[in-house]
Design a protein around this motif. Structure first.
Motif, short mmCIF file in Angstrom:
data_model
loop_
_atom_site.label_atom_id
_atom_site.label_comp_id
_atom_site.label_asym_id
_atom_site.label_seq_id
_atom_site.Cartn_x
_atom_site.Cartn_y
_atom_site.Cartn_z
N LEU A 103 -0.19 10.33 -0.21
CA LEU A 103 -0.50 8.94 -0.56
C LEU A 103 -1.22 8.19 0.56
CD1 LEU A 103 2.93 7.93 -2.21
CD2 LEU A 103 0.82 8.63 -3.37
N ILE A 104 -1.58 8.86 1.63
CA ILE A 104 -2.07 8.18 2.82
C ILE A 104 -3.29 7.29 2.55
CG2 ILE A 104 -3.46 10.18 3.53
CD1 ILE A 104 -2.76 9.36 6.47
N ASP A 105 -4.18 7.70 1.66
CA ASP A 105 -5.38 6.91 1.39
C ASP A 105 -5.28 6.11 0.08
OD1 ASP A 105 -6.91 7.72 3.69
OD2 ASP A 105 -7.06 9.70 2.74
N ARG A 106 -4.14 6.13 -0.56
CA ARG A 106 -3.96 5.43 -1.82
C ARG A 106 -3.90 3.91 -1.58
NH1 ARG A 106 -1.04 7.23 -6.34
NH2 ARG A 106 -1.63 9.32 -5.64
N ARG A 107 -4.50 3.15 -2.48
CA ARG A 107 -4.43 1.69 -2.40
C ARG A 107 -3.01 1.25 -2.72
NH1 ARG A 107 -5.23 -2.45 -5.89
NH2 ARG A 107 -5.59 -0.97 -7.61
N LEU A 108 -2.48 0.28 -1.95
CA LEU A 108 -1.09 -0.17 -2.13
C LEU A 108 -0.84 -0.64 -3.56
CD1 LEU A 108 -0.28 -2.15 1.15
CD2 LEU A 108 0.35 0.19 0.56
N GLY A 109 -1.81 -1.35 -4.12
CA GLY A 109 -1.65 -1.88 -5.47
C GLY A 109 -1.60 -0.82 -6.55
N ALA A 110 -1.99 0.41 -6.21
CA ALA A 110 -1.99 1.51 -7.18
C ALA A 110 -0.72 2.35 -7.10
CB ALA A 110 -3.21 2.40 -6.97
N LEU A 111 0.19 2.02 -6.18
CA LEU A 111 1.42 2.78 -6.02
C LEU A 111 2.45 2.37 -7.05
CD1 LEU A 111 1.82 2.58 -2.13
CD2 LEU A 111 0.88 4.49 -3.45
N SER A 112 3.26 3.32 -7.48
CA SER A 112 4.42 3.00 -8.31
C SER A 112 5.48 2.35 -7.43
CB SER A 112 4.99 4.26 -8.95
OG SER A 112 5.59 5.09 -7.97
N GLY A 113 6.50 1.77 -8.06
CA GLY A 113 7.57 1.14 -7.30
C GLY A 113 8.27 2.11 -6.38
N GLY A 114 8.53 3.32 -6.88
CA GLY A 114 9.19 4.33 -6.06
C GLY A 114 8.32 4.80 -4.91
N GLU A 115 7.03 4.95 -5.15
CA GLU A 115 6.11 5.37 -4.09
C GLU A 115 6.03 4.32 -2.99
OE1 GLU A 115 2.97 8.13 -6.67
OE2 GLU A 115 2.63 5.97 -6.45
N LEU A 116 5.95 3.05 -3.39
CA LEU A 116 5.88 1.98 -2.40
C LEU A 116 7.13 1.94 -1.53
CD1 LEU A 116 4.42 -0.42 -1.17
CD2 LEU A 116 5.37 -1.86 -2.97
N GLN A 117 8.30 2.13 -2.15
CA GLN A 117 9.54 2.09 -1.37
C GLN A 117 9.61 3.26 -0.39
OE1 GLN A 117 9.95 -1.12 -2.01
NE2 GLN A 117 12.08 -0.67 -1.52
N ARG A 118 9.05 4.41 -0.77
CA ARG A 118 9.01 5.53 0.17
C ARG A 118 8.05 5.26 1.33
NH1 ARG A 118 7.31 10.52 -2.36
NH2 ARG A 118 6.88 9.48 -4.33
N ILE A 119 6.97 4.54 1.04
CA ILE A 119 6.05 4.14 2.11
C ILE A 119 6.75 3.20 3.09
CG2 ILE A 119 3.91 2.90 2.65
CD1 ILE A 119 3.59 5.69 1.25
N LEU A 120 7.50 2.24 2.56
CA LEU A 120 8.24 1.31 3.42
C LEU A 120 9.32 2.04 4.21
CD1 LEU A 120 8.63 -1.78 1.04
CD2 LEU A 120 6.89 -1.38 2.82
N LEU A 121 9.92 3.05 3.60
CA LEU A 121 10.90 3.86 4.32
C LEU A 121 10.23 4.62 5.46
CD1 LEU A 121 13.70 5.09 4.68
CD2 LEU A 121 13.15 6.74 2.87
N ALA A 122 9.06 5.17 5.21
CA ALA A 122 8.34 5.88 6.26
C ALA A 122 8.02 4.95 7.44
CB ALA A 122 7.04 6.48 5.71
N LEU A 123 7.64 3.72 7.14
CA LEU A 123 7.39 2.74 8.20
C LEU A 123 8.65 2.46 9.01
CD1 LEU A 123 5.10 -0.02 6.62
CD2 LEU A 123 4.65 1.27 8.72
N ALA A 124 9.78 2.38 8.31
CA ALA A 124 11.05 2.08 8.98
C ALA A 124 11.50 3.21 9.89
CB ALA A 124 12.13 1.78 7.95
N LEU A 125 10.91 4.39 9.73
CA LEU A 125 11.30 5.55 10.52
C LEU A 125 10.43 5.76 11.75
CD1 LEU A 125 11.98 8.05 7.59
CD2 LEU A 125 13.65 6.76 8.91
N ASP A 126 9.57 4.80 12.07
CA ASP A 126 8.71 4.89 13.25
C ASP A 126 8.91 3.65 14.12
OD1 ASP A 126 6.73 5.17 15.16
OD2 ASP A 126 5.23 5.89 13.75
#
Length: 254
Positions: free
Chosen positions: A146-169
């Protein structure tokens, strides 16, 4: 209803008590004359998932904000490492319930990481310098594609996993999850919980999760805290779910 999902986390909790621990001691928050919650004491051990449950208005999200230092509170937050040395404040990661942004904007996942991981404006440096770091973060949550995916095109679950990835750095000592899968479909919910359980084990991470999904709490939590202005019950899922206070708070849904 939930008895078949219950498991015993006491043995693991005892083992974790011998290593590192985040101590939330005598926390209280007031808004004027209104007491949001008072005298909250919770010990969260490394390698343990603590579920924070309670009715709406119980103070759950405010407690996370107090732990983050975003609201004024009484009490102390201390992190003790594996050698039982008081090392002060833990490194904290946080995943909110949702992210407010313009879904029509061209902002991509890597743009979000670049904005969050650097103090420099995004347009002043190349994404190539940070791309591998972002890929490594996304791989932890099964989202490197999902690295190059537009944020607005993410599903709810995908977006939450992105936010989780941010929280892990960087990798936190304590990870706070504020209803992170609210409104996410069943597949996304199952994947998110699988990732959290893996992180708990692989990174020896202490996690506090706010959830209204009592079945998932019973299935995955090592420790459950029932909060309603104060801690009403604490223990394994089985202990708390069979507590009379739980039945009074949640009534017939149990």
């Amino acid at each position: 209803m939930f008895r078949s999902f219950l498991h015993h986390g006491a043995d693991r909790a005892d083992e974790c008590a011998k290593v590192c621990c985040t101590k939330i001691e005598h926390f209280g928050v007031k808004a004027g004359a209104l007491t949001i919650f008072e005298d909250v004491n919770i010990h969260v051990h490394c390698g343990q998932l603590t579920a924070l449950i309670g009715p709406n208005g119980a103070g759950k999200s405010t407690l996370l904000k107090a732990i983050l230092g975003e609201v004024e509170h009484s009490g102390n937050l201390n992190y003790v490492d594996a050698k039982d040395r008081h090392t002060g404040h833990p490194v904290i990661g946080y995943v909110p319930q949702y992210l407010t942004f313009d879904v029509t904007a061209p902002t991509s996942v890597i743009d979000l990481f670049m904005a969050c991981l650097s103090n420099r404006p995004v347009w002043l440096f190349s994404s190539r310098k940070i791309r591998q770091r972002v890929i490594d973060n996304l791989r932890r949550v099964k989202a490197e594609h999902l690295i190059d995916r537009r944020l607005g095109a993410l599903s709810g679950g995908e977006l939450q996993r992105i936010l989780l990835a941010l929280a892990l750095d960087p990798i936190p000592d304590l990870l706070l999850l504020d209803e992170p899968v609210s409104g996410v479909d069943q597949n996304g919910l199952d994947l998110f919980y699988d990732i959290v359980v893996d992180l708990k084990a692989s990174e020896d991470m202490a996690i506090i999760l706010i959830s209204h999904d009592l079945e998932q709490v019973a299935k995955h939590a090592d420790q459950v805290i029932l909060l309603n202005k104060k801690v009403l019950a604490a223990g394994t899922p089985e202990e708390v779910f069979n507590d009379d206070k739980m039945k009074r708070v949640f009534g017939t849904i149990l």
